[in-house]
Design a protein around this motif. Sequence first.
Motif, PDB file in Angstrom:
ATOM      1  N   SER A 135      26.287  40.973 -18.072  1.00  0.00           N
ATOM      2  CA  SER A 135      26.273  40.799 -16.624  1.00  0.00           C
ATOM      3  C   SER A 135      25.312  39.725 -16.136  1.00  0.00           C
ATOM      4  O   SER A 135      25.243  39.461 -14.952  1.00  0.00           O
ATOM      5  N   GLY A 136      24.558  39.107 -17.006  1.00  0.00           N
ATOM      6  CA  GLY A 136      23.617  38.104 -16.526  1.00  0.00           C
ATOM      7  C   GLY A 136      23.087  37.234 -17.652  1.00  0.00           C
ATOM      8  O   GLY A 136      23.221  37.551 -18.827  1.00  0.00           O
ATOM      9  N   THR A 137      22.499  36.127 -17.267  1.00  0.00           N
ATOM     10  CA  THR A 137      21.892  35.211 -18.233  1.00  0.00           C
ATOM     11  C   THR A 137      20.585  34.686 -17.654  1.00  0.00           C
ATOM     12  O   THR A 137      20.340  34.778 -16.448  1.00  0.00           O
ATOM     13  N   LEU A 138      19.757  34.140 -18.514  1.00  0.00           N
ATOM     14  CA  LEU A 138      18.532  33.470 -18.102  1.00  0.00           C
ATOM     15  C   LEU A 138      18.668  32.014 -18.491  1.00  0.00           C
ATOM     16  O   LEU A 138      19.005  31.701 -19.630  1.00  0.00           O
ATOM     17  N   GLN A 139      18.401  31.128 -17.566  1.00  0.00           N
ATOM     18  CA  GLN A 139      18.548  29.701 -17.812  1.00  0.00           C
ATOM     19  C   GLN A 139      17.173  29.076 -18.034  1.00  0.00           C
ATOM     20  O   GLN A 139      16.275  29.254 -17.210  1.00  0.00           O
ATOM     21  N   LEU A 140      17.007  28.373 -19.155  1.00  0.00           N
ATOM     22  CA  LEU A 140      15.763  27.654 -19.421  1.00  0.00           C
ATOM     23  C   LEU A 140      15.898  26.232 -18.899  1.00  0.00           C
ATOM     24  O   LEU A 140      16.976  25.643 -18.986  1.00  0.00           O
ATOM     25  N   PRO A 141      14.817  25.662 -18.380  1.00  0.00           N
ATOM     26  CA  PRO A 141      14.884  24.271 -17.905  1.00  0.00           C
ATOM     27  C   PRO A 141      15.232  23.310 -19.032  1.00  0.00           C
ATOM     28  O   PRO A 141      14.685  23.400 -20.127  1.00  0.00           O
ATOM     29  N   PHE A 142      16.126  22.404 -18.765  1.00  0.00           N
ATOM     30  CA  PHE A 142      16.577  21.427 -19.756  1.00  0.00           C
ATOM     31  C   PHE A 142      15.428  20.553 -20.253  1.00  0.00           C
ATOM     32  O   PHE A 142      15.369  20.204 -21.428  1.00  0.00           O
ATOM     33  N   GLU A 143      14.490  20.220 -19.384  1.00  0.00           N
ATOM     34  CA  GLU A 143      13.428  19.282 -19.753  1.00  0.00           C
ATOM     35  C   GLU A 143      12.456  19.819 -20.799  1.00  0.00           C
ATOM     36  O   GLU A 143      11.698  19.061 -21.396  1.00  0.00           O
ATOM     37  N   THR A 144      12.465  21.127 -21.061  1.00  0.00           N
ATOM     38  CA  THR A 144      11.563  21.662 -22.082  1.00  0.00           C
ATOM     39  C   THR A 144      12.185  21.641 -23.477  1.00  0.00           C
ATOM     40  O   THR A 144      11.546  22.020 -24.447  1.00  0.00           O
ATOM     41  N   GLY A 145      13.424  21.200 -23.595  1.00  0.00           N
ATOM     42  CA  GLY A 145      14.058  21.063 -24.902  1.00  0.00           C
ATOM     43  C   GLY A 145      14.677  22.349 -25.415  1.00  0.00           C
ATOM     44  O   GLY A 145      14.787  23.347 -24.708  1.00  0.00           O
ATOM     45  N   ARG A 146      15.044  22.296 -26.670  1.00  0.00           N
ATOM     46  CA  ARG A 146      15.686  23.448 -27.320  1.00  0.00           C
ATOM     47  C   ARG A 146      14.690  24.567 -27.576  1.00  0.00           C
ATOM     48  O   ARG A 146      13.493  24.328 -27.687  1.00  0.00           O
ATOM     49  N   VAL A 147      15.219  25.773 -27.757  1.00  0.00           N
ATOM     50  CA  VAL A 147      14.383  26.901 -28.147  1.00  0.00           C
ATOM     51  C   VAL A 147      13.952  26.676 -29.594  1.00  0.00           C
ATOM     52  O   VAL A 147      14.781  26.492 -30.486  1.00  0.00           O
ATOM     53  N   ALA A 148      12.643  26.673 -29.811  1.00  0.00           N
ATOM     54  CA  ALA A 148      12.088  26.438 -31.145  1.00  0.00           C
ATOM     55  C   ALA A 148      11.768  27.752 -31.856  1.00  0.00           C
ATOM     56  O   ALA A 148      11.881  27.857 -33.070  1.00  0.00           O
ATOM     57  N   ALA A 149      11.349  28.770 -31.091  1.00  0.00           N
ATOM     58  CA  ALA A 149      10.991  30.056 -31.695  1.00  0.00           C
ATOM     59  C   ALA A 149      10.965  31.140 -30.627  1.00  0.00           C
ATOM     60  O   ALA A 149      10.707  30.874 -29.451  1.00  0.00           O
ATOM     61  N   LEU A 150      11.227  32.364 -31.051  1.00  0.00           N
ATOM     62  CA  LEU A 150      11.068  33.561 -30.227  1.00  0.00           C
ATOM     63  C   LEU A 150      10.096  34.468 -30.964  1.00  0.00           C
ATOM     64  O   LEU A 150      10.184  34.612 -32.189  1.00  0.00           O
ATOM     65  N   LEU A 151       9.185  35.094 -30.222  1.00  0.00           N
ATOM     66  CA  LEU A 151       8.204  35.956 -30.874  1.00  0.00           C
ATOM     67  C   LEU A 151       7.888  37.138 -29.977  1.00  0.00           C
ATOM     68  O   LEU A 151       7.594  36.964 -28.789  1.00  0.00           O
ATOM     69  N   THR A 152       7.961  38.345 -30.536  1.00  0.00           N
ATOM     70  CA  THR A 152       7.528  39.542 -29.832  1.00  0.00           C
ATOM     71  C   THR A 152       6.080  39.781 -30.204  1.00  0.00           C
ATOM     72  O   THR A 152       5.735  39.822 -31.394  1.00  0.00           O
ATOM     73  N   PHE A 153       5.233  39.904 -29.192  1.00  0.00           N
ATOM     74  CA  PHE A 153       3.807  40.089 -29.424  1.00  0.00           C
ATOM     75  C   PHE A 153       3.239  40.964 -28.323  1.00  0.00           C
ATOM     76  O   PHE A 153       3.420  40.675 -27.136  1.00  0.00           O
ATOM     77  N   GLU A 154       2.575  42.047 -28.706  1.00  0.00           N
ATOM     78  CA  GLU A 154       1.983  42.994 -27.770  1.00  0.00           C
ATOM     79  C   GLU A 154       2.985  43.426 -26.688  1.00  0.00           C
ATOM     80  O   GLU A 154       2.713  43.337 -25.495  1.00  0.00           O
ATOM     81  N   ASP A 155       4.150  43.844 -27.124  1.00  0.00           N
ATOM     82  CA  ASP A 155       5.212  44.355 -26.247  1.00  0.00           C
ATOM     83  C   ASP A 155       5.748  43.329 -25.252  1.00  0.00           C
ATOM     84  O   ASP A 155       6.305  43.692 -24.225  1.00  0.00           O
ATOM     85  N   GLY A 190       0.986  20.183 -23.913  1.00  0.00           N
ATOM     86  CA  GLY A 190       0.829  19.546 -25.217  1.00  0.00           C
ATOM     87  C   GLY A 190       2.098  18.890 -25.720  1.00  0.00           C
ATOM     88  O   GLY A 190       3.088  18.779 -25.014  1.00  0.00           O
ATOM     89  N   GLY A 191       2.049  18.468 -26.975  1.00  0.00           N
ATOM     90  CA  GLY A 191       3.169  17.795 -27.609  1.00  0.00           C
ATOM     91  C   GLY A 191       4.268  18.739 -28.049  1.00  0.00           C
ATOM     92  O   GLY A 191       4.214  19.950 -27.810  1.00  0.00           O
ATOM     93  N   LYS A 192       5.267  18.184 -28.709  1.00  0.00           N
ATOM     94  CA  LYS A 192       6.414  18.952 -29.187  1.00  0.00           C
ATOM     95  C   LYS A 192       5.942  20.070 -30.110  1.00  0.00           C
ATOM     96  O   LYS A 192       5.163  19.858 -31.039  1.00  0.00           O
ATOM     97  N   ILE A 193       6.429  21.279 -29.867  1.00  0.00           N
ATOM     98  CA  ILE A 193       6.056  22.468 -30.637  1.00  0.00           C
ATOM     99  C   ILE A 193       6.924  22.559 -31.890  1.00  0.00           C
ATOM    100  O   ILE A 193       8.138  22.412 -31.827  1.00  0.00           O
ATOM    101  N   PHE A 194       6.287  22.828 -33.024  1.00  0.00           N
ATOM    102  CA  PHE A 194       6.988  23.011 -34.297  1.00  0.00           C
ATOM    103  C   PHE A 194       7.255  24.509 -34.485  1.00  0.00           C
ATOM    104  O   PHE A 194       6.346  25.279 -34.792  1.00  0.00           O
ATOM    105  N   GLY A 195       8.501  24.905 -34.278  1.00  0.00           N
ATOM    106  CA  GLY A 195       8.879  26.311 -34.236  1.00  0.00           C
ATOM    107  C   GLY A 195       8.528  27.128 -35.461  1.00  0.00           C
ATOM    108  O   GLY A 195       8.179  28.300 -35.341  1.00  0.00           O
ATOM    109  N   LYS A 196       8.601  26.548 -36.645  1.00  0.00           N
ATOM    110  CA  LYS A 196       8.335  27.324 -37.865  1.00  0.00           C
ATOM    111  C   LYS A 196       6.861  27.654 -38.043  1.00  0.00           C
ATOM    112  O   LYS A 196       6.492  28.364 -38.966  1.00  0.00           O
ATOM    113  N   THR A 197       6.015  27.136 -37.152  1.00  0.00           N
ATOM    114  CA  THR A 197       4.584  27.411 -37.260  1.00  0.00           C
ATOM    115  C   THR A 197       4.116  28.445 -36.243  1.00  0.00           C
ATOM    116  O   THR A 197       2.947  28.803 -36.230  1.00  0.00           O
ATOM    117  N   VAL A 198       5.008  28.949 -35.398  1.00  0.00           N
ATOM    118  CA  VAL A 198       4.635  29.941 -34.386  1.00  0.00           C
ATOM    119  C   VAL A 198       4.397  31.279 -35.076  1.00  0.00           C
ATOM    120  O   VAL A 198       5.286  31.814 -35.731  1.00  0.00           O
TER     121      VAL A 198
END
Length: 175
Positions: free
Chosen positions: A5-25, A56-64
């Motif tokens: 029933s819904g979606t969340l839109q990320l701003p285009f200017e921040t680039g692709r999703v590099a990583a998702l992380l669950t931390f402290e709920d 900062g600069g471009k985030i390297f997803g595999k290091t999150v």
Amino acid sequence: TTDGSGTLQLPFETGRVAALLTFEDKVYVFCERGIYRLHADGSAREFRLSALEYGGGKIFGKTVGAQGKGIFFLAEDGLYRLYGESVKRVCRHLPIYPKADGLRCNHGSFGGDYIVRYMDANGKRRILVVDSEGKDGYFTSNFEGLSEHNGKTLFRYGDTVGMLTTRGALPTGEA
């Protein structure tokens, strides 16, 4: 959402999703050039994103990766730590200049330290060990590959694959 029933839109200017992380709920979304926290207050239709201040600069997803009370990640211009809503560059006293994301970038943790492996701007393989507060760090060359799997930190040295299990003395000449 689970019912479509819904979606969340990320701003285009921040680039692709590099990583998702669950931390402290909480769920954090790391894009190439931006960080968001997902708020899930109430039903699935009430999910919303809030942007965290990051310049900062471009985030390297595999290091999150989470360590202690923060989240560490490597970017084009250095190492960062996310603590609560604050994102700060750490270990500025060290020459941290990664070349590019990809197979040569990954992270692990052990004994309260965050460990990141990357290729620097000169093509040299680097392994950086940082304390959980991001206050102090050092480079080591004791192993080559690095991976975190099922809560264990694995490494490669020569033809050997091992698991970090204890802290020991470093070879002569290592800091």
